[in-house]
Motif scaffolding. Sequence first.
Motif: not given
Length: 499
Positions: A198-211, A213-220
Amino acid sequence: MNALFVHPRIGRKATAFLAREHKLLIGGKWVPALSGRTFETYDPGTGRIIARVAEGDAADIDLAVQAARQAFDGGAWGRVSPSERGRMIWKIADLLEQNADELAELEALNNGKSLASAKNGDIPLSADMFRYMAGWATKITGETLSISTPGSYHAFTVREPIGVVGQIIPWNAPLLMAAWKLAPALAAGCTVVLKPAEQTPLTALRLGELIQEAGIPDGVVNIVPGFGPTAGGAIAAHPDVDKVVFTGSSEVGRIIVKAAAGNLKKVSLELGGKSPVIVFPDADMSVAVAGASQAIFNNTGQVCSAGSRLFAHKKVFDRMVDGIAQEAGKIRVGHGLSEGTQMGPVISQVQLERVTGYIDQGKAAGATVAAGGSRVGNEGYFVAPTILTGTTPEMSVVREEIFGPVLCAMSFDDDDLDRIARQANESIYGLAGSVWTRDLSIAHKMARRIRAGRVGVNIHGSIDAALPTGGFKQSGWGREKGHEGLNLYTEVKSVIMSL
Ligand code: ADP
Ligand code: MG
């Protein structure tokens, strides 16, 4: 609502990210929490609010688990060939590098670590982890077995993905912790619900966008920020989660084990530590001083394998303590985004009080402050690099994990390696340890005697993607990174065919 603080040294891309809405990634879509709630996230260098983030709870976790289940059982991820999976995981690493400046700024702002350490450490190490695990995606194999049962058989094993994995991570290296969890899970073919701290959610969310973009299918990969007892607790207890993987405090590790008992989901844990740094009189002093200093002050001491108990032979004890005190005095403590900062703040007000509380307990119990010993400034959560001498095994500062820049220094006057090791092993933890000597025989003998998942000789540790890490005793279950780390995410199936 309070206005958001915009740090002047944050670049254009990170500023744009901060200004966006921060939602949950569920089933390939960015959605608000079902409750509509958000929580605030802070800059620990100033204590000011930098973003508001959707607050996932049990209901959102349930949706995320359904999405992960669907992606796993429905075969969307299983139909992707290992080669293609590896290529996508590799692409995540490329995207991390392409966005390294933005990610480093967000990490420094949200976690407090220096921009240089995020840029030269966390971001490239995260990319390394994805690349390392990308290579494993095509190398998941079983064995053919020699069977003695009368008759004619073909018997073999296969390693299959474990299924839907819940991952709960801490705040000390937010992106790297996400990488250590996601990369092997993806390589193995699992689907994931990840909850950042809860203290540090930001880079994980940005990583989610990159994931995406990398083509990982929805829901994975589903990413649901939220609090421990609510969102984290829901992951650990969820009947449709096949495995929960946790890094954090031993206290919460125990809660997770209990919650996981409902459906007997598999559990891996990477928990606390109180790792010894053992210095023999023949050690290269300049190497040992620099190494011991790094071992405790790196990342403001907020490292589970930090070398927080120094054991130095009586002949070199004063030189070690004086040397580390000198190093401590040179460390530039400051805001993660300020020029030249070497050590940032601790993560929060709670952690500041915890760390300074321990220092006070140590002093009250008779320890002497040889360096630091207090908070620095009154804005943000800064603690001076601290050394306590005169510490004894029964003191709380020696027994308990402080998770801050506080070293307890003790000496030994002994040549018996068993006795030295017994003293160093006197802990409920067993995550790491290091030995400093030029004597090959002492090095090997001590490496075997230290009861910990990782031992360094003339180095406290390394966070190389190939090097398994994990705990003996109450420091955890299982090993992350390396081939062992991949195997955390597979189940072994044996197949026997009567011919
Ligand atoms: P700290 O107290 O230093 O923040 P924790 O072990 O509490 O360390 O936190 C590590 C991670 O565990 C965080 O993501 C946090 O939200 C989560 N967590 C905390 N409490 C629980 C809980 N009761 N159940 C599941 N996860 C939890
Ligand atoms: Mg906690």
